[in-house]
Design an enzyme around this catalytic site. Sequence first.
Site, PDB file in Angstrom:
ATOM      1  N   ASN A  96       0.810  -1.219   0.000  1.00  0.00           N
ATOM      2  CA  ASN A  96       0.000   0.000   0.000  1.00  0.00           C
ATOM      3  C   ASN A  96       0.847   1.273   0.000  1.00  0.00           C
ATOM      4  O   ASN A  96       0.486   2.260  -0.639  1.00  0.00           O
ATOM      5  CB  ASN A  96      -0.922  -0.016   1.229  1.00  0.00           C
ATOM      6  CG  ASN A  96      -1.615   1.303   1.428  1.00  0.00           C
ATOM      7  OD1 ASN A  96      -2.537   1.645   0.702  1.00  0.00           O
ATOM      8  ND2 ASN A  96      -1.164   2.090   2.404  1.00  0.00           N
ATOM      9  N   ARG A 159       2.863  14.895 -12.273  1.00  0.00           N
ATOM     10  CA  ARG A 159       3.072  13.680 -11.469  1.00  0.00           C
ATOM     11  C   ARG A 159       3.848  12.651 -12.306  1.00  0.00           C
ATOM     12  O   ARG A 159       3.570  11.458 -12.245  1.00  0.00           O
ATOM     13  CB  ARG A 159       1.733  13.095 -11.019  1.00  0.00           C
ATOM     14  CG  ARG A 159       0.875  14.015 -10.141  1.00  0.00           C
ATOM     15  CD  ARG A 159       1.403  14.145  -8.723  1.00  0.00           C
ATOM     16  NE  ARG A 159       1.243  12.933  -7.939  1.00  0.00           N
ATOM     17  CZ  ARG A 159       0.118  12.544  -7.337  1.00  0.00           C
ATOM     18  NH1 ARG A 159      -0.966  13.293  -7.434  1.00  0.00           N
ATOM     19  NH2 ARG A 159       0.065  11.440  -6.627  1.00  0.00           N
ATOM     20  N   TYR A 162       5.280   9.655 -10.359  1.00  0.00           N
ATOM     21  CA  TYR A 162       4.237   8.782  -9.801  1.00  0.00           C
ATOM     22  C   TYR A 162       3.576   7.963 -10.901  1.00  0.00           C
ATOM     23  O   TYR A 162       3.434   6.734 -10.786  1.00  0.00           O
ATOM     24  CB  TYR A 162       3.204   9.657  -9.073  1.00  0.00           C
ATOM     25  CG  TYR A 162       2.070   8.893  -8.429  1.00  0.00           C
ATOM     26  CD1 TYR A 162       2.253   8.226  -7.220  1.00  0.00           C
ATOM     27  CD2 TYR A 162       0.801   8.857  -9.017  1.00  0.00           C
ATOM     28  CE1 TYR A 162       1.199   7.543  -6.613  1.00  0.00           C
ATOM     29  CE2 TYR A 162      -0.248   8.175  -8.420  1.00  0.00           C
ATOM     30  CZ  TYR A 162      -0.050   7.520  -7.217  1.00  0.00           C
ATOM     31  OH  TYR A 162      -1.088   6.841  -6.627  1.00  0.00           O
ATOM     32  N   ILE A 195      -9.249   8.680  -3.704  1.00  0.00           N
ATOM     33  CA  ILE A 195      -9.740   8.124  -2.432  1.00  0.00           C
ATOM     34  C   ILE A 195      -9.884   9.275  -1.435  1.00  0.00           C
ATOM     35  O   ILE A 195      -9.040  10.174  -1.386  1.00  0.00           O
ATOM     36  CB  ILE A 195      -8.743   7.091  -1.853  1.00  0.00           C
ATOM     37  CG1 ILE A 195      -8.357   6.038  -2.898  1.00  0.00           C
ATOM     38  CG2 ILE A 195      -9.324   6.426  -0.613  1.00  0.00           C
ATOM     39  CD1 ILE A 195      -7.143   5.191  -2.504  1.00  0.00           C
ATOM     40  N   THR A 197      -9.115  10.830   1.693  1.00  0.00           N
ATOM     41  CA  THR A 197      -8.056  10.636   2.692  1.00  0.00           C
ATOM     42  C   THR A 197      -7.991  11.846   3.619  1.00  0.00           C
ATOM     43  O   THR A 197      -8.635  12.864   3.373  1.00  0.00           O
ATOM     44  CB  THR A 197      -6.669  10.497   2.015  1.00  0.00           C
ATOM     45  OG1 THR A 197      -6.394  11.703   1.302  1.00  0.00           O
ATOM     46  CG2 THR A 197      -6.617   9.309   1.078  1.00  0.00           C
ATOM     47  N   TRP A 200      -7.620  15.641   2.576  1.00  0.00           N
ATOM     48  CA  TRP A 200      -8.694  16.538   2.132  1.00  0.00           C
ATOM     49  C   TRP A 200      -9.739  16.786   3.198  1.00  0.00           C
ATOM     50  O   TRP A 200     -10.705  17.497   2.971  1.00  0.00           O
ATOM     51  CB  TRP A 200      -9.383  15.961   0.882  1.00  0.00           C
ATOM     52  CG  TRP A 200      -8.414  15.580  -0.179  1.00  0.00           C
ATOM     53  CD1 TRP A 200      -8.151  14.335  -0.632  1.00  0.00           C
ATOM     54  CD2 TRP A 200      -7.549  16.458  -0.906  1.00  0.00           C
ATOM     55  NE1 TRP A 200      -7.178  14.366  -1.596  1.00  0.00           N
ATOM     56  CE2 TRP A 200      -6.793  15.661  -1.778  1.00  0.00           C
ATOM     57  CE3 TRP A 200      -7.338  17.844  -0.900  1.00  0.00           C
ATOM     58  CZ2 TRP A 200      -5.851  16.195  -2.646  1.00  0.00           C
ATOM     59  CZ3 TRP A 200      -6.393  18.373  -1.763  1.00  0.00           C
ATOM     60  CH2 TRP A 200      -5.668  17.553  -2.622  1.00  0.00           C
TER      61      TRP A 200
HETATM   62  N1  LIG Z   1      -5.235   8.738  -2.296  1.00  0.00           N
HETATM   63  C1  LIG Z   1      -5.661   8.547  -3.526  1.00  0.00           C
HETATM   64  O1  LIG Z   1      -6.517   9.302  -4.036  1.00  0.00           O
HETATM   65  C2  LIG Z   1      -5.111   7.393  -4.346  1.00  0.00           C
HETATM   66  C3  LIG Z   1      -5.557   7.221  -5.650  1.00  0.00           C
HETATM   67  C4  LIG Z   1      -5.085   6.133  -6.402  1.00  0.00           C
HETATM   68  C5  LIG Z   1      -4.176   5.257  -5.854  1.00  0.00           C
HETATM   69  N2  LIG Z   1      -3.743   5.444  -4.585  1.00  0.00           N
HETATM   70  C6  LIG Z   1      -2.772   4.481  -4.043  1.00  0.00           C
HETATM   71  O2  LIG Z   1      -3.319   3.883  -2.881  1.00  0.00           O
HETATM   72  C7  LIG Z   1      -2.287   3.689  -1.907  1.00  0.00           C
HETATM   73  C8  LIG Z   1      -2.657   4.401  -0.624  1.00  0.00           C
HETATM   74  O3  LIG Z   1      -2.900   5.770  -0.899  1.00  0.00           O
HETATM   75  P1  LIG Z   1      -3.007   6.844   0.272  1.00  0.00           P
HETATM   76  O4  LIG Z   1      -3.390   8.131  -0.364  1.00  0.00           O
HETATM   77  O5  LIG Z   1      -3.784   6.300   1.391  1.00  0.00           O
HETATM   78  O6  LIG Z   1      -1.479   6.920   0.689  1.00  0.00           O
HETATM   79  P2  LIG Z   1      -0.740   8.013   1.600  1.00  0.00           P
HETATM   80  O7  LIG Z   1      -1.696   8.751   2.453  1.00  0.00           O
HETATM   81  O8  LIG Z   1       0.143   8.819   0.721  1.00  0.00           O
HETATM   82  O9  LIG Z   1       0.083   7.087   2.561  1.00  0.00           O
HETATM   83  C9  LIG Z   1       0.875   6.067   2.050  1.00  0.00           C
HETATM   84  C10 LIG Z   1       1.759   5.483   3.063  1.00  0.00           C
HETATM   85  O10 LIG Z   1       2.970   5.322   2.353  1.00  0.00           O
HETATM   86  C11 LIG Z   1       4.016   5.490   3.249  1.00  0.00           C
HETATM   87  N3  LIG Z   1       5.221   5.945   2.563  1.00  0.00           N
HETATM   88  C12 LIG Z   1       5.376   7.043   1.788  1.00  0.00           C
HETATM   89  N4  LIG Z   1       6.637   7.145   1.367  1.00  0.00           N
HETATM   90  C13 LIG Z   1       7.282   6.065   1.891  1.00  0.00           C
HETATM   91  C14 LIG Z   1       8.610   5.613   1.849  1.00  0.00           C
HETATM   92  N5  LIG Z   1       9.548   6.280   1.179  1.00  0.00           N
HETATM   93  N6  LIG Z   1       8.925   4.461   2.513  1.00  0.00           N
HETATM   94  C15 LIG Z   1       7.996   3.773   3.203  1.00  0.00           C
HETATM   95  N7  LIG Z   1       6.720   4.167   3.292  1.00  0.00           N
HETATM   96  C16 LIG Z   1       6.381   5.295   2.646  1.00  0.00           C
HETATM   97  C17 LIG Z   1       3.545   6.562   4.208  1.00  0.00           C
HETATM   98  O11 LIG Z   1       4.236   6.341   5.405  1.00  0.00           O
HETATM   99  P3  LIG Z   1       4.291   7.392   6.598  1.00  0.00           P
HETATM  100  O12 LIG Z   1       3.052   7.132   7.401  1.00  0.00           O
HETATM  101  O13 LIG Z   1       5.522   7.051   7.299  1.00  0.00           O
HETATM  102  O14 LIG Z   1       4.299   8.769   5.992  1.00  0.00           O
HETATM  103  C18 LIG Z   1       2.060   6.295   4.306  1.00  0.00           C
HETATM  104  O15 LIG Z   1       1.788   5.493   5.420  1.00  0.00           O
HETATM  105  C19 LIG Z   1      -0.994   4.202  -2.525  1.00  0.00           C
HETATM  106  O16 LIG Z   1      -0.298   3.138  -3.129  1.00  0.00           O
HETATM  107  C20 LIG Z   1      -1.484   5.167  -3.590  1.00  0.00           C
HETATM  108  O17 LIG Z   1      -0.569   5.290  -4.658  1.00  0.00           O
HETATM  109  C21 LIG Z   1      -4.179   6.489  -3.804  1.00  0.00           C
END
Ligand SMILES: NC(=O)c1ccc[n+]([C@@H]2O[C@H](COP(=O)([O-])OP(=O)(O)OC[C@H]3O[C@@H](n4cnc5c(N)ncnc54)[C@H](OP(=O)(O)O)[C@@H]3O)[C@@H](O)[C@H]2O)c1
Length: 261
Positions: A96, A159, A162, A195, A197, A200
């Site tokens: 994740n 991005r 990404y 998503i 989160t 926002w």
């Molecule tokens: N949010 C969206 O709208 C969205 C849309 C499409 C896909 N996704 C995917 O869904 C997944 C979850 O999204 P999210 O928005 O909930 O993620 P997020 O809030 O950005 O959190 C992701 C987690 O990744 C960890 N992380 C970031 N950089 C890291 C690193 N260098 N090493 C280890 N851990 C690291 C963070 O750890 P820390 O707690 O230590 O900061 C955090 O716990 C991700 O893979 C994202 O790409 C999200």
Amino acid sequence: MMNKKTALVTGACINTGVAIVEKFAAEGWNVIFTGRSPEKVKVAEEGYRVKFPEVQIHGFAIDSLLDERTVDEKSVDELFETLDRMGVFVDTLVLNAADQGLGMKIFESPLTDLMKVINTNVVWNFCLCEHAAARMKEQGGGNIVFLNSNTAYRAIPDRVAYVTSKGGQLGLMRALALDLGKYNIRVNAVLPGMIRTERWVTNPDFYKTVPSRYTPIGDVADGADVADAVYYFAAHARNTTGAELVVDGGNTIQLYPIIPQ
Ligand SMILES: NC(=O)c1ccc[n+]([C@@H]2O[C@H](COP(=O)([O-])OP(=O)(O)OC[C@H]3O[C@@H](n4cnc5c(N)ncnc54)[C@H](OP(=O)(O)O)[C@@H]3O)[C@@H](O)[C@H]2O)c1
């Protein structure tokens, strides 16, 4: 932790990772999770244990990188050796955690901005898969779920790192599915759109205007919607590998977005 299945969820102190941990714990799985900050991991672990006293939940602080160019392979080794000593077998690995690679500018950003995102989202994830899959192979099977993104198919502005990483991650998912199938290890991906989160929460009006609202379903996903899709692959999809499950309200199927009247 021997009598229940165990899921390892990376990046699960906040947002979608929390929803995934809570889904597995509510279904009676033991859970291992990671975050980068030891303090945040401790707080999250305490919260999970209060909410789910009937399962075992352990958090580990682990960062993907030693620096922008270098994946910290040793800490992945140490994590899995610690789990071995604890007698924990990871039945399901949920990848994740992700570097969001926000604001990358093609002509201005240093090359390391690209490298660190690809190192975390592709190379570090490969490293975790390698360690988990070696143990799954010994145990007769297991499965791996990537949290990918619909941006693997449809790019979004500023991005570059990404979007590139999520495209590469889909290739990794398919290659692993192909090579690990013979060991009864399934590898699949969930592709969320936007998503809801914590990022926002301070701006609730934001969701009324985001492009993801202009979809057939007309809403963005909650973490729980994404967690359900992850859980489907982990617990139910016995004959499914190399597959993608898009959770984006139908956003990606559109040639033109639905224009609000
Ligand atoms: N949010 C969206 O709208 C969205 C849309 C499409 C896909 N996704 C995917 O869904 C997944 C979850 O999204 P999210 O928005 O909930 O993620 P997020 O809030 O950005 O959190 C992701 C987690 O990744 C960890 N992380 C970031 N950089 C890291 C690193 N260098 N090493 C280890 N851990 C690291 C963070 O750890 P820390 O707690 O230590 O900061 C955090 O716990 C991700 O893979 C994202 O790409 C999200």
